[in-house]
Design a protein around this motif. Structure first.
Motif, mmCIF file in Angstrom:
data_model
loop_
_atom_site.group_PDB
_atom_site.id
_atom_site.type_symbol
_atom_site.label_atom_id
_atom_site.label_comp_id
_atom_site.label_asym_id
_atom_site.label_seq_id
_atom_site.Cartn_x
_atom_site.Cartn_y
_atom_site.Cartn_z
ATOM 1 N N UNK A 139 5.051 14.947 112.277
ATOM 2 C CA UNK A 139 4.951 16.408 112.233
ATOM 3 C C UNK A 139 3.859 16.911 111.294
ATOM 4 N N UNK A 140 3.403 16.022 110.393
ATOM 5 C CA UNK A 140 2.408 16.389 109.391
ATOM 6 C C UNK A 140 2.972 17.488 108.478
ATOM 7 N N UNK A 141 2.201 17.829 107.499
ATOM 8 C CA UNK A 141 2.636 18.877 106.571
ATOM 9 C C UNK A 141 2.919 20.181 107.316
ATOM 10 N N UNK A 142 1.964 20.555 108.165
ATOM 11 C CA UNK A 142 2.054 21.844 108.842
ATOM 12 C C UNK A 142 3.332 21.965 109.673
ATOM 13 N N UNK A 143 3.653 20.928 110.417
ATOM 14 C CA UNK A 143 4.848 20.965 111.249
ATOM 15 C C UNK A 143 6.121 21.075 110.429
ATOM 16 N N UNK A 144 6.185 20.343 109.336
ATOM 17 C CA UNK A 144 7.374 20.400 108.483
ATOM 18 C C UNK A 144 7.508 21.772 107.821
ATOM 19 N N UNK A 145 6.383 22.374 107.423
ATOM 20 C CA UNK A 145 6.449 23.723 106.856
ATOM 21 C C UNK A 145 6.945 24.728 107.896
ATOM 22 N N UNK A 146 6.472 24.594 109.120
ATOM 23 C CA UNK A 146 6.893 25.521 110.179
ATOM 24 C C UNK A 146 8.384 25.349 110.486
ATOM 25 N N UNK A 147 8.841 24.109 110.580
ATOM 26 C CA UNK A 147 10.260 23.866 110.880
ATOM 27 C C UNK A 147 11.140 24.395 109.751
ATOM 28 N N UNK A 148 10.796 24.075 108.513
ATOM 29 C CA UNK A 148 11.614 24.527 107.379
ATOM 30 C C UNK A 148 11.594 26.051 107.267
ATOM 31 N N UNK A 149 10.433 26.655 107.471
ATOM 32 C CA UNK A 149 10.352 28.118 107.437
ATOM 33 C C UNK A 149 11.182 28.738 108.543
ATOM 34 N N UNK A 150 11.146 28.137 109.723
ATOM 35 C CA UNK A 150 11.938 28.640 110.847
ATOM 36 C C UNK A 150 13.432 28.557 110.570
ATOM 37 N N UNK A 151 13.866 27.467 109.963
ATOM 38 C CA UNK A 151 15.286 27.323 109.610
ATOM 39 C C UNK A 151 15.680 28.381 108.582
ATOM 40 N N UNK A 152 14.792 28.667 107.636
ATOM 41 C CA UNK A 152 15.069 29.695 106.634
ATOM 42 C C UNK A 152 15.171 31.073 107.285
ATOM 43 N N UNK A 153 14.284 31.354 108.239
ATOM 44 C CA UNK A 153 14.343 32.623 108.975
ATOM 45 C C UNK A 153 15.672 32.738 109.719
ATOM 46 N N UNK A 154 16.096 31.661 110.363
ATOM 47 C CA UNK A 154 17.383 31.682 111.075
ATOM 48 C C UNK A 154 18.540 31.932 110.111
ATOM 49 N N UNK A 155 18.461 31.342 108.921
ATOM 50 C CA UNK A 155 19.479 31.608 107.905
ATOM 51 C C UNK A 155 19.511 33.080 107.521
ATOM 52 N N UNK A 156 18.332 33.686 107.394
ATOM 53 C CA UNK A 156 18.258 35.115 107.101
ATOM 54 C C UNK A 156 18.850 35.948 108.220
ATOM 55 N N UNK A 157 18.579 35.550 109.459
ATOM 56 C CA UNK A 157 19.114 36.295 110.597
ATOM 57 C C UNK A 157 20.637 36.191 110.661
ATOM 58 N N UNK A 158 21.195 35.068 110.205
ATOM 59 C CA UNK A 158 22.657 34.921 110.181
ATOM 60 C C UNK A 158 23.290 35.986 109.294
ATOM 61 N N UNK A 159 22.602 36.358 108.227
ATOM 62 C CA UNK A 159 23.162 37.354 107.307
ATOM 63 C C UNK A 159 23.280 38.732 107.941
#
Length: 191
Positions: free
Chosen positions: A164-184
């Motif tokens: 995934x390289x750095x970029x892919x891992x940053x995108x995945x982790x950021x996306x998971x964080x966004x989903x966590x925010x949407x859960x709230x």
């Protein structure tokens, strides 16, 4: 064989949604703190004095935290917490597209705004959503979940960095964080 009790069975729907958001924060930091220093050296050849400048800029929102809290005081905690996590996640996701140290500084500043807004909101929501008499236990369980998410993210970095390289891992982790925010956004507004 003895039955293992489920420590999360008594959690309310709202506290479970907070747990999803908290896991998103764990994933965020598991990836950001694991990869960031290597990323900036590998991609940008940053020197120690440049890192100090970058870190200093990233901490400005922490200094302005009092002003941020004043802006948030009359708004529902779950909505503002969700917005803060979305800002955090988008800032980290943007690391996947940065091509300059300036852009890196801008997006570090962006996610730092979200993080410094999240810290008091997350703790306040945890206290409000946990029942009297069990607050300590529920808060401990919540922190445990965040730590598990953090450790899982570190393991994912080790396993998937090559693909995934750095970029892919940053995108995945950021996306998971966004989903966590949407859960709230689904947490009951009265809480």
């Amino acid at each position: 064989m003895p039955q293992i009790p489920n420590p999360f069975a008594e959690w309310s729907k709202d506290f479970k949604l907070l747990a999803v958001a908290t896991c998103g924060v764990g994933v965020f930091f598991g990836v950001q703190l694991t990869l960031f220093n290597n990323y900036i050296v590998d991609q940008f050849g940053i020197e120690p004095h440049e890192l100090g400048t970058l870190e200093g800029l990233r901490e400005v929102p922490g200094l302005l935290n009092v002003l941020m809290i004043l802006l948030l005081i009359r708004r529902p905690l779950p909505v503002m917490g969700g917005l803060m996590l979305i800002i955090m996640g988008l800032g980290l996701m943007a690391y996947g597209a940065v091509t300059s140290v300036f852009a890196l500084a801008v997006f570090s500043f962006v996610w730092s705004i979200g993080f410094h807004g999240w810290v008091p909101l997350g703790q306040s929501m945890a206290l409000r959503l946990s029942p009297p008499g069990n607050k300590g236990r529920w808060l401990g369980q919540l922190r445990s979940l965040e730590s598990i998410a953090w450790l899982t993210a570190i393991g994912a970095c080790m396993l998937f960095l090559e693909t995934l390289r750095y970029q892919g891992l940053f995108v995945v982790a950021g996306g998971i964080t966004v989903l966590g925010g949407m859960a709230l956004f689904r947490v009951t507004r009265g809480n």
